[in-house]
Scaffold this motif. Structure first.
Motif, PDB file in Angstrom:
ATOM      1  N   LEU A 133      42.557  24.105  37.395  1.00  0.00           N
ATOM      2  CA  LEU A 133      41.524  25.103  37.790  1.00  0.00           C
ATOM      3  C   LEU A 133      40.483  24.362  38.544  1.00  0.00           C
ATOM      4  N   LYS A 134      39.942  23.190  38.270  1.00  0.00           N
ATOM      5  CA  LYS A 134      39.104  22.444  39.336  1.00  0.00           C
ATOM      6  C   LYS A 134      39.701  22.304  40.763  1.00  0.00           C
ATOM      7  N   LYS A 135      41.081  22.165  40.897  1.00  0.00           N
ATOM      8  CA  LYS A 135      41.516  21.998  41.909  1.00  0.00           C
ATOM      9  C   LYS A 135      41.473  23.538  42.886  1.00  0.00           C
ATOM     10  N   LYS A 136      41.612  24.576  41.936  1.00  0.00           N
ATOM     11  CA  LYS A 136      41.526  26.066  42.485  1.00  0.00           C
ATOM     12  C   LYS A 136      40.186  26.313  43.005  1.00  0.00           C
ATOM     13  N   ILE A 137      39.217  25.885  42.430  1.00  0.00           N
ATOM     14  CA  ILE A 137      37.634  26.069  42.405  1.00  0.00           C
ATOM     15  C   ILE A 137      37.507  25.141  43.757  1.00  0.00           C
ATOM     16  N   GLN A 138      38.042  24.017  43.898  1.00  0.00           N
ATOM     17  CA  GLN A 138      37.717  23.349  45.315  1.00  0.00           C
ATOM     18  C   GLN A 138      38.324  24.090  46.416  1.00  0.00           C
ATOM     19  N   ASP A 139      39.484  24.554  46.224  1.00  0.00           N
ATOM     20  CA  ASP A 139      40.224  25.109  47.312  1.00  0.00           C
ATOM     21  C   ASP A 139      39.324  26.419  47.939  1.00  0.00           C
ATOM     22  N   LEU A 140      38.837  27.235  46.692  1.00  0.00           N
ATOM     23  CA  LEU A 140      37.961  28.218  47.015  1.00  0.00           C
ATOM     24  C   LEU A 140      36.656  28.036  47.779  1.00  0.00           C
ATOM     25  N   MET A 141      36.224  26.906  47.665  1.00  0.00           N
ATOM     26  CA  MET A 141      34.863  26.514  48.191  1.00  0.00           C
ATOM     27  C   MET A 141      34.983  26.046  49.792  1.00  0.00           C
ATOM     28  N   THR A 142      36.454  25.748  50.086  1.00  0.00           N
ATOM     29  CA  THR A 142      36.774  25.238  51.550  1.00  0.00           C
ATOM     30  C   THR A 142      37.678  26.442  52.227  1.00  0.00           C
ATOM     31  N   GLU A 143      37.223  27.681  51.945  1.00  0.00           N
ATOM     32  CA  GLU A 143      37.761  28.902  52.267  1.00  0.00           C
ATOM     33  C   GLU A 143      37.916  28.986  53.898  1.00  0.00           C
ATOM     34  N   PRO A 144      39.073  28.736  54.407  1.00  0.00           N
ATOM     35  CA  PRO A 144      39.198  28.802  55.911  1.00  0.00           C
ATOM     36  C   PRO A 144      38.909  30.270  56.327  1.00  0.00           C
ATOM     37  N   GLY A 145      38.868  31.289  55.614  1.00  0.00           N
ATOM     38  CA  GLY A 145      38.960  32.601  56.021  1.00  0.00           C
ATOM     39  C   GLY A 145      37.541  33.202  56.237  1.00  0.00           C
ATOM     40  N   CYS A 146      36.777  32.501  55.765  1.00  0.00           N
ATOM     41  CA  CYS A 146      35.249  33.044  56.009  1.00  0.00           C
ATOM     42  C   CYS A 146      34.719  32.544  57.508  1.00  0.00           C
ATOM     43  N   ALA A 147      33.873  33.502  57.823  1.00  0.00           N
ATOM     44  CA  ALA A 147      33.383  33.209  59.377  1.00  0.00           C
ATOM     45  C   ALA A 147      32.677  31.868  59.490  1.00  0.00           C
TER      46      ALA A 147
END
Length: 461
Positions: A2-16
């Protein structure tokens, strides 16, 4: 995990924002560190529940104390055109003894019971703070239940303490991409199928959008998740295009669907006349690029011309009364910029818009529509400052959610609900007409002139 998943969400490459960064800067992420009180506006569990509960035909089972279900159940006024199962509350109601001994067996029994009684196409199990802290492995329980009962049981790992409501929205999207989307192959996939992501059918307004699309020969495979059915969400990977309405919540889901199944996406809005027209054009253009009949473009322009002419004619009587009125838009997300345009189309002035729940892309759009005036973009306004703003007459009406209504009402200023608790449909051309009508009703209500008069005992003889 879950911690890894949250970290990935915080570095979302799709956002502007991240798209404009270098590779090294992108790795640093765009999430803020958690601080005490960060979840005061809604925790991650609340966000996940809000995002997934509009799937109307499944059981939504909360694994935690009954208060978690009570505080999260039916918090958004989402409509349905069929199943009502999503309106029922289900919880394992963990007790003190369950916390001591563990709640996994109780969760398994609860899953078996709801499947035997309601026969849903799937069960969504939500982790809460309590079940996460005592170490209950809901993923393992859901896997075992799926294998033994033959019904998909989906774990939603979004305990409240991991972050804000918005993070919970995105974790809900992760549950869909990991366990649901792509698990069913429909036999009726067509060249004009689309999905709409981040749309929750508030007040049933998807009916207005679905009708417009049907008139163009475009089929809405599913909205994720407004008025959705589980099997349609499971087949969402067969759509030809995705429209993202609330990018802050589900842009990660859109980006992963593009990477995995090649589905292109764009961000748009159905609030306001011009935004609705642009969204329809974008959908039609994207579908034609992917093989749909080019005549779709002509049909789209014909429909837009008809609807715009009809809507402007219907709004003309309101325009004379509303032009020049000043509005404080205190909401967030997609509405922070899309509703601005809708109000400006009536000649109203937006004196400020809250961007506290908006992405950087949302902020840029809002700023552009406000003529570059950064002073009109606000993260939050202290209640005393907001009260003084109304007392000074700097705004004639406030459009916001229910939590901030009392400041306007105390200042004897009209207020209109534009958030998730509302009961009026504001999407599409007909929705824009309804929004204008409700603003006019609020401003012209005789109660305001009456309560602003001095009380009899305040009048000097």
């Amino acid at each position: 995990m879950l911690k890894k998943k949250i970290q990935d969400l915080m570095t979302e490459p799709g956002c502007a924002t991240n798209q404009a960064k270098s590779a090294s800067e992108r790795k640093k992420g765009c999430g803020k560190q958690l601080v005490p009180g960060a979840a005061a506006g809604g925790c991650a569990f609340d966000g996940a529940k809000i995002a997934l509960q509009p799937i109307t035909d499944v059981v939504h089972l909360v694994h935690g104390p009954i208060a978690c279900e009570g505080n999260s159940w039916d918090t958004r006024n989402t409509g349905t055109t069929g199943p009502e199962l999503y309106r029922r509350g289900f919880t394992t109601d963990l007790s003190n003894m369950d916390i001591i001994n563990g709640g996994e067996k109780k969760l398994y029994k609860a899953i078996r019971r709801v499947i035997d009684k309601h026969h849903p196409p799937a069960v969504f199990v939500y982790q809460t703070c309590v079940s996460a802290l005592i170490g209950d492995d809901i993923v393992a329980v859901c896997r075992a239940a799926t294998e033994r009962m033959g019904t998909p049981v989906i774990p939603v790992e979004a305990p409240g303490f991991v972050g804000s409501k918005n993070l919970g929205n995105r974790l809900a999207g992760e549950a869909l991409i990991d366990y649901v989307i792509g698990t069913r192959e429909p036999t009726d996939a067509g060249p004009t199928d689309i999905n709409i992501l981040g749309e929750y059918n508030v007040a049933g307004e998807m009916d207005l959008v679905r009708d417009l699309l049907a008139r163009l020969g475009i089929r809405l495979r599913t909205a994720i998740t407004g008025d959705a059915r589980y099997n349609d969400v499971a087949a969402a990977h067969t759509a030809r295009a995705n429209m993202v309405v609330c990018s802050q919540a589900l842009v990660t889901l859109a980006r992963k669907m593009k990477e995995r199944w090649g589905i292109p996406f764009f961000e748009g809005s159905f609030y306001g006349i011009s935004d609705t027209s642009e969204a329809l054009r974008a959908i039609a253009g994207m579908l034609v690029e992917r093989g749909a009949d080019a005549a779709l473009l002509t049909r789209t322009e014909t429909l837009i011309a008809e609807e715009e002419a009809k809507t402007w004619a219907a709004m003309e009587p309101y325009k004379a009364r509303l032009a020049g009125k000043r509005v404080l838009l205190y909401t967030g997300g997609v509405k922070s910029w899309s509703v601005i345009h809708a109000l400006q189309e009536m000649g109203m002035e937006v004196v400020g818009t809250s961007v506290r729940k908006s992405t950087e892309a949302d902020k840029e759009k809002a700023l552009d529509r406000l003529g570059g005036d950064e002073d009109k973009l606000v993260d939050a306004i202290a209640p005393k400052d907001m009260y003084q703003m109304f007392k000074d007459g700097r705004a004639d009406i406030m459009l916001s959610g229910g939590r901030s209504q009392f400041v306007a009402l105390k200042a004897k200023t009209p207020w209109l609900d534009i958030n998730q608790e509302r009961h009026h449909q504001y999407a599409g051309y007909d929705g824009m007409l309804e929004l204008v009508r409700q603003i006019d009703l609020a401003l012209s209500n005789p109660i305001w002139s009456q309560i602003r008069k001095p009380a009899p005992w305040e009048i000097e003889e």
